[in-house]
Design a protein around this motif. Structure first.
Motif, PDB file in Angstrom:
ATOM      1  N   LEU A  93       0.831  -1.209   0.000  1.00 53.40           N
ATOM      2  CA  LEU A  93       0.000   0.000   0.000  1.00 53.40           C
ATOM      3  C   LEU A  93       0.867   1.261   0.000  1.00 53.40           C
ATOM      4  CD1 LEU A  93      -2.752   1.382   0.195  1.00 53.40           C
ATOM      5  CD2 LEU A  93      -2.706   1.006   2.665  1.00 53.40           C
ATOM      6  N   LEU A  94       1.919   1.239   0.817  1.00 51.88           N
ATOM      7  CA  LEU A  94       2.781   2.433   0.900  1.00 51.88           C
ATOM      8  C   LEU A  94       3.474   2.674  -0.443  1.00 51.88           C
ATOM      9  CD1 LEU A  94       4.269   1.933   4.482  1.00 51.88           C
ATOM     10  CD2 LEU A  94       2.402   3.436   3.790  1.00 51.88           C
ATOM     11  N   ARG A  97       0.932   4.110  -2.943  1.00 53.87           N
ATOM     12  CA  ARG A  97       0.698   5.539  -2.687  1.00 53.87           C
ATOM     13  C   ARG A  97       1.849   6.376  -3.237  1.00 53.87           C
ATOM     14  NH1 ARG A  97      -1.293   4.868   3.665  1.00 53.87           N
ATOM     15  NH2 ARG A  97      -3.440   4.252   3.189  1.00 53.87           N
ATOM     16  N   ARG A 107     -10.417  12.495   4.372  1.00 53.61           N
ATOM     17  CA  ARG A 107     -11.235  11.622   5.228  1.00 53.61           C
ATOM     18  C   ARG A 107     -12.357  12.431   5.881  1.00 53.61           C
ATOM     19  NH1 ARG A 107      -6.824   7.263   7.831  1.00 53.61           N
ATOM     20  NH2 ARG A 107      -6.514   6.249   5.843  1.00 53.61           N
ATOM     21  N   ARG A 135      -5.124  14.617   5.111  1.00 48.15           N
ATOM     22  CA  ARG A 135      -3.931  13.947   5.646  1.00 48.15           C
ATOM     23  C   ARG A 135      -2.893  13.812   4.531  1.00 48.15           C
ATOM     24  NH1 ARG A 135      -3.503   7.384   6.613  1.00 48.15           N
ATOM     25  NH2 ARG A 135      -1.260   7.399   7.036  1.00 48.15           N
ATOM     26  N   TYR A 142       6.665   8.092   7.551  1.00 47.32           N
ATOM     27  CA  TYR A 142       6.372   6.849   6.832  1.00 47.32           C
ATOM     28  C   TYR A 142       7.415   6.551   5.758  1.00 47.32           C
ATOM     29  CZ  TYR A 142       1.588   6.056   8.549  1.00 47.32           C
ATOM     30  OH  TYR A 142       0.481   5.769   9.311  1.00 47.32           O
ATOM     31  N   GLU A 274     -10.760   4.223  -0.630  1.00 47.86           N
ATOM     32  CA  GLU A 274     -10.702   3.106   0.328  1.00 47.86           C
ATOM     33  C   GLU A 274     -11.299   3.519   1.666  1.00 47.86           C
ATOM     34  OE1 GLU A 274      -7.151   2.219   2.521  1.00 47.86           O
ATOM     35  OE2 GLU A 274      -5.992   3.786   1.550  1.00 47.86           O
ATOM     36  N   ILE A 276     -11.285   3.808   5.707  1.00 43.82           N
ATOM     37  CA  ILE A 276     -10.084   4.101   6.501  1.00 43.82           C
ATOM     38  C   ILE A 276      -9.665   2.928   7.380  1.00 43.82           C
ATOM     39  CG2 ILE A 276     -10.785   6.553   6.562  1.00 43.82           C
ATOM     40  CD1 ILE A 276     -10.659   6.255   9.684  1.00 43.82           C
TER      41      ILE A 276
END
Ligand code: NAD
Ligand code: IPM
Ligand code: MG
Length: 371
Positions: A93-94, A97, A107, A135, A142, A274, A276
């Protein structure tokens, strides 16, 4: 309208909840004569099992070739409980992104009067709560350099931001505030962190381009408290990657469940939608997870396509399921409905197949009986 949607079901409850969004999107497509096509890609633990890679190149390719990406969730306990695993589902996922430069994770937090009783907060704190979190998603701790000493006794994660990364999401947040109640709260830790001071300086500098927006600042520790004691003070909240991750899960208690909150991750030329929440492994395969966060993410996708009436209809369908008691276990443990039933009811509502006098009590864990 023709749209190609890349679908990443992922792990745990990811497939179950995403299938409900696809039902709803199909109902919208049929009603409004759109043509949505779906291409499936692997990511997460399932991708590691099948290919050894949490983000196979094929998945990146189908995402790049799509108009939008619908994603469920990734993650598996066998990795969560193994701190030394080198290959992990979350890396997929990271990387996605980062590859697609999905830098703005949006969000929204709303409340439903019929769910007020579920929140641990008092009724008076819940009225009129409606805020949206911006965000930052591709920077910060990260993605900074990670190090572990040779003897494995010391580790570090670098938190790093540059002005450009801050400015591009801040501008989106300001524009959002202009279209809402014209208030932007930057949440940071500028009393301690150099990166946070860069955030304040950058946001202050560009604020003169948005004179109609009232900008204020809040330290993240205070924000964590204010979200609970006085959530209606917020309109648009802008924050960095990790603070946003934590504060958005916290915010879901206002709505009543983590399973309710959707998100959109926008990039330069891609967009991913997606819920959260994560893969909620305890519920995987049981058809009990709340699909609303995923379905509302599909609504955000329709907004992104410019299909505003269709998006509004999906939100109306969700509100209808919630107010009529067609809800999952997290919302009503006494009278829960299956994930798949909720998806069917939301899509039937859109297709106008729902009779008005349906009795929610009679269809718990099953098909409708008409009274
Ligand atoms: N975007 C993602 O894919 C994502 C996000 C968060 C966590 N994760 C991963 O998910 C795995 C589980 O993490 P976790 O337990 O900390 O978080 P989680 O979000 O999966 O679940 C936390 C709790 O929230 C509730 N919950 C979550 N989704 C729900 C839903 N749809 N319906 C009803 N209740 C729901 C459940 O009570 C659950 O125990 C981990 O491997 C983690 O890395 C992935
Ligand atoms: C799974 C994890 C990498 C992810 C994050 O921390 O961004 C998740 O918690 C989220 O909120 O999407
Ligand atoms: Mg999270």
């Amino acid at each position: 309208m023709e749209k190609r949607i890349a679908v990443i079901l992922g792990d745990g409850i990811g497939p179950e909840v995403t299938h409900q969004s696809i039902k709803v999107l199909n109902a919208i497509a049929a009603k409004y004569r759109h043509n949505f096509t779906y291409t499936y890609g692997l990511m997460g633990a399932i991708a590691i099992d099948k290919t050894g890679d949490p983000l196979p190149q094929h998945t990146i390719d189908i995402c790049r070739q799509s108009d939008a990406i619908l994603f469920g969730a990734i993650g598996h306990p066998k990795y969560d409980n193994d701190p030394i695993a080198k290959v992990r589902p979350e890396q997929g996922l990271l990387r996605l992104r980062k590859e697609l430069q999905l830098f703005a994770n949006i969000r929204p937090v709303t409340t439903y009067p019929s769910l007020h009783h579920l929140s641990p907060l008092k009724e008076k704190q819940l009225q009129d709560v409606d805020f949206i979190m911006y965000r930052e998603l591709t920077g910060g701790i990260y993605f900074g350099k990670k190090e572990l000493s040779d003897d494995g006794t010391e580790a570090s994660d670098l938190c790093i931001y540059n002005k450009n990364e801050i400015e591009r999401i801040a501008r989106l947040a300001f524009v959002s505030a202009q279209q809402r109640r014209k208030k932007l709260t930057l949440v940071d830790k500028a009393n301690v962190l150099e990166t946070s001071r860069l955030w304040r300086k950058t946001v202050q500098e560009i604020s003169s381009d948005y004179p109609d927006v009232k900008l204020d600042y809040m330290f993240v520790d205070n924000a964590a408290m204010q979200i609970i004691v006085n959530p209606k003070q917020f309109d648009v909240v802008l924050t960095e990657n990790m603070f946003g991750d934590i504060l958005s899960d916290e915010s879901s208690v206002i709505s009543g469940s983590l399973g309710l909150l959707p998100s959109a991750s926008l990039g330069v030329s891609s967009a991913l939608f997606e819920p959260i929440h994560g893969s909620y492994p305890q519920a995987a395969g049981k058809d009990i997870a709340n699909p609303v966060g995923s379905i509302l993410s599909a609504a955000m996708m329709l907004d992104y396509f410019g299909l505003y009436n269709e998006a509004a209809e999906v939100r109306e369908a969700v509100a209808w399921t919630l107010t009529n008691g067609f809800v999952s276990q997290d919302i009503d443990p006494e009278n829960p409905h299956y994930t798949s039933t909720i998806g069917e009811f939301a899509s039937d509502y859109i297709s106008n197949d729902i009779p008005p006098n349906i009795n929610a009590k009679n269809i718990a864990f099953g098909k409708a009986t008409i009274i």
